[in-house]
Design a protein around this motif. Structure first.
Motif, short mmCIF file in Angstrom:
data_model
loop_
_atom_site.label_atom_id
_atom_site.label_comp_id
_atom_site.label_asym_id
_atom_site.label_seq_id
_atom_site.Cartn_x
_atom_site.Cartn_y
_atom_site.Cartn_z
N ARG A 49 -31.94 38.86 83.54
CA ARG A 49 -31.40 37.57 84.01
C ARG A 49 -32.50 36.50 84.04
O ARG A 49 -32.28 35.35 83.65
CB ARG A 49 -30.77 37.71 85.40
N LEU A 50 -33.68 36.88 84.49
CA LEU A 50 -34.81 35.95 84.53
C LEU A 50 -35.16 35.48 83.12
O LEU A 50 -35.35 34.28 82.88
CB LEU A 50 -36.03 36.60 85.18
N LYS A 51 -35.24 36.41 82.18
CA LYS A 51 -35.60 36.05 80.80
C LYS A 51 -34.53 35.16 80.17
O LYS A 51 -34.85 34.21 79.45
CB LYS A 51 -35.81 37.31 79.94
N ARG A 52 -33.26 35.45 80.47
CA ARG A 52 -32.18 34.59 79.95
C ARG A 52 -32.28 33.19 80.54
O ARG A 52 -32.08 32.20 79.83
CB ARG A 52 -30.82 35.20 80.26
N PHE A 53 -32.60 33.10 81.82
CA PHE A 53 -32.77 31.80 82.46
C PHE A 53 -33.92 31.05 81.79
O PHE A 53 -33.82 29.85 81.53
CB PHE A 53 -33.04 31.97 83.96
N GLN A 54 -35.02 31.74 81.53
CA GLN A 54 -36.17 31.10 80.89
C GLN A 54 -35.82 30.60 79.50
O GLN A 54 -36.21 29.49 79.11
CB GLN A 54 -37.35 32.07 80.83
N VAL A 55 -35.06 31.39 78.74
CA VAL A 55 -34.64 30.96 77.40
C VAL A 55 -33.75 29.73 77.52
O VAL A 55 -33.93 28.75 76.77
CB VAL A 55 -33.91 32.10 76.64
N GLU A 86 -33.69 27.53 79.88
CA GLU A 86 -34.51 26.39 80.31
C GLU A 86 -35.30 25.83 79.13
O GLU A 86 -35.41 24.61 78.96
CB GLU A 86 -35.45 26.84 81.44
N LYS A 87 -35.85 26.69 78.31
CA LYS A 87 -36.61 26.24 77.13
C LYS A 87 -35.68 25.52 76.16
O LYS A 87 -36.07 24.52 75.54
CB LYS A 87 -37.29 27.41 76.42
N ARG A 88 -34.45 26.02 76.00
CA ARG A 88 -33.48 25.34 75.13
C ARG A 88 -33.18 23.93 75.65
O ARG A 88 -33.09 22.99 74.87
CB ARG A 88 -32.17 26.13 75.07
N ARG A 89 -33.03 23.82 76.96
CA ARG A 89 -32.77 22.50 77.56
C ARG A 89 -33.94 21.55 77.30
O ARG A 89 -33.74 20.37 76.99
CB ARG A 89 -32.50 22.62 79.06
N THR A 125 -42.64 20.53 68.96
CA THR A 125 -43.16 21.74 68.30
C THR A 125 -43.62 22.77 69.33
O THR A 125 -43.31 23.95 69.21
CB THR A 125 -44.33 21.36 67.36
N ASP A 126 -44.34 22.30 70.34
CA ASP A 126 -44.80 23.20 71.40
C ASP A 126 -43.61 23.82 72.15
O ASP A 126 -43.60 25.02 72.44
CB ASP A 126 -45.70 22.48 72.39
N ALA A 127 -42.61 23.00 72.44
CA ALA A 127 -41.42 23.48 73.17
C ALA A 127 -40.64 24.49 72.31
O ALA A 127 -40.13 25.48 72.83
CB ALA A 127 -40.53 22.31 73.56
N GLN A 128 -40.55 24.23 71.01
CA GLN A 128 -39.87 25.17 70.12
C GLN A 128 -40.61 26.50 70.05
O GLN A 128 -39.99 27.57 70.02
CB GLN A 128 -39.69 24.57 68.73
N GLU A 159 -40.94 32.19 71.78
CA GLU A 159 -41.64 33.24 72.52
C GLU A 159 -40.77 33.80 73.64
O GLU A 159 -40.69 35.02 73.83
CB GLU A 159 -42.94 32.67 73.10
N ALA A 160 -40.10 32.91 74.37
CA ALA A 160 -39.22 33.35 75.47
C ALA A 160 -38.07 34.18 74.91
O ALA A 160 -37.66 35.19 75.50
CB ALA A 160 -38.68 32.14 76.23
N PHE A 161 -37.55 33.78 73.77
CA PHE A 161 -36.46 34.52 73.13
C PHE A 161 -36.92 35.92 72.72
O PHE A 161 -36.20 36.90 72.91
CB PHE A 161 -35.93 33.74 71.93
N GLU A 162 -38.12 36.01 72.17
CA GLU A 162 -38.68 37.32 71.78
C GLU A 162 -38.85 38.22 72.99
O GLU A 162 -38.53 39.41 72.93
CB GLU A 162 -40.01 37.14 71.05
N GLU A 163 -39.33 37.66 74.09
CA GLU A 163 -39.49 38.46 75.31
C GLU A 163 -38.14 38.96 75.82
O GLU A 163 -38.01 40.11 76.24
CB GLU A 163 -40.18 37.63 76.39
N LEU A 164 -37.13 38.10 75.76
CA LEU A 164 -35.78 38.50 76.17
C LEU A 164 -35.28 39.63 75.30
O LEU A 164 -34.73 40.63 75.80
CB LEU A 164 -34.82 37.31 76.10
N LYS A 165 -35.45 39.51 73.99
CA LYS A 165 -34.97 40.56 73.08
C LYS A 165 -35.68 41.89 73.34
O LYS A 165 -35.05 42.95 73.29
CB LYS A 165 -35.18 40.14 71.62
N LYS A 166 -36.97 41.85 73.65
CA LYS A 166 -37.69 43.09 73.95
C LYS A 166 -37.08 43.78 75.17
O LYS A 166 -36.85 44.99 75.16
CB LYS A 166 -39.17 42.80 74.21
N VAL A 167 -36.84 43.00 76.22
CA VAL A 167 -36.29 43.58 77.45
C VAL A 167 -34.87 44.09 77.19
O VAL A 167 -34.49 45.17 77.66
CB VAL A 167 -36.31 42.55 78.60
#
Length: 140
Positions: free
Chosen positions: A9-15, A17-20, A86-89, A94-102
């Motif tokens: 849930r935390l990782k999804r929230f982070q993803v 937030e980054k999308r926003r 570019t930095d935000a993307q 990175e956040a998406f990759e972490e979510l996929k790993k979990v």
């Protein structure tokens, strides 16, 4: 398992937030570009109205000079935002990759649990069948 659910849930929230953040920066860039384009039209209109297109001319419209400065500032700000985008993307990727790993770890654990549950069920069925056979053997 509960801690992993919380982590997912935390990782999804982070993803999210980054999308926003990415969407917000993209919106700001588009808005700055639209405003700069509007200023370009206003500058051209002032030049046409005054009949003077040479910025160095002593009678060049003051509003057109001010609009040029504002337009240039907007373009500079939009260019700076492109770097932030570019930095935000990158952060989103990175956040998406972490979510996929979990999520993959969770899926792997769930699969192992299903296999173990199937083995337990099969062992229970084998025990029941063996008990029934023993009971039938005693009947004869």
């Amino acid at each position: 398992m509960k801690s992993r659910d919380t982590l997912i849930r935390l990782k999804r929230f982070q993803v999210d937030e980054k999308r926003r953040q990415v969407a917000q920066i993209e919106t700001m860039i588009a808005e700055f570009e639209r405003m700069a384009s509007d200023l370009d039209r206003e500058i051209l209109h002032e030049q046409e109205k005054a009949g003077i297109h040479d910025v160095g001319h002593y009678a060049y419209p003051t509003y057109a000079k001010a609009a040029m400065t504002r337009r240039d500032n907007l373009k500079r700000s939009a260019d700076e935002l492109v770097g932030q985008l570019t930095d935000a993307q990158d952060a989103l990727a990175e956040a998406f990759e972490e979510l996929k790993k979990v999520e993959l770890l969770e899926e792997r654990d769930a699969s192992r649990e299903r296999v173990a549950e199937g083995a337990r069920e099969q062992a229970e069925m084998d025990r029941i069948a063996l008990t029934i056979r023993r009971g039938e053997a005693r009947a004869y």
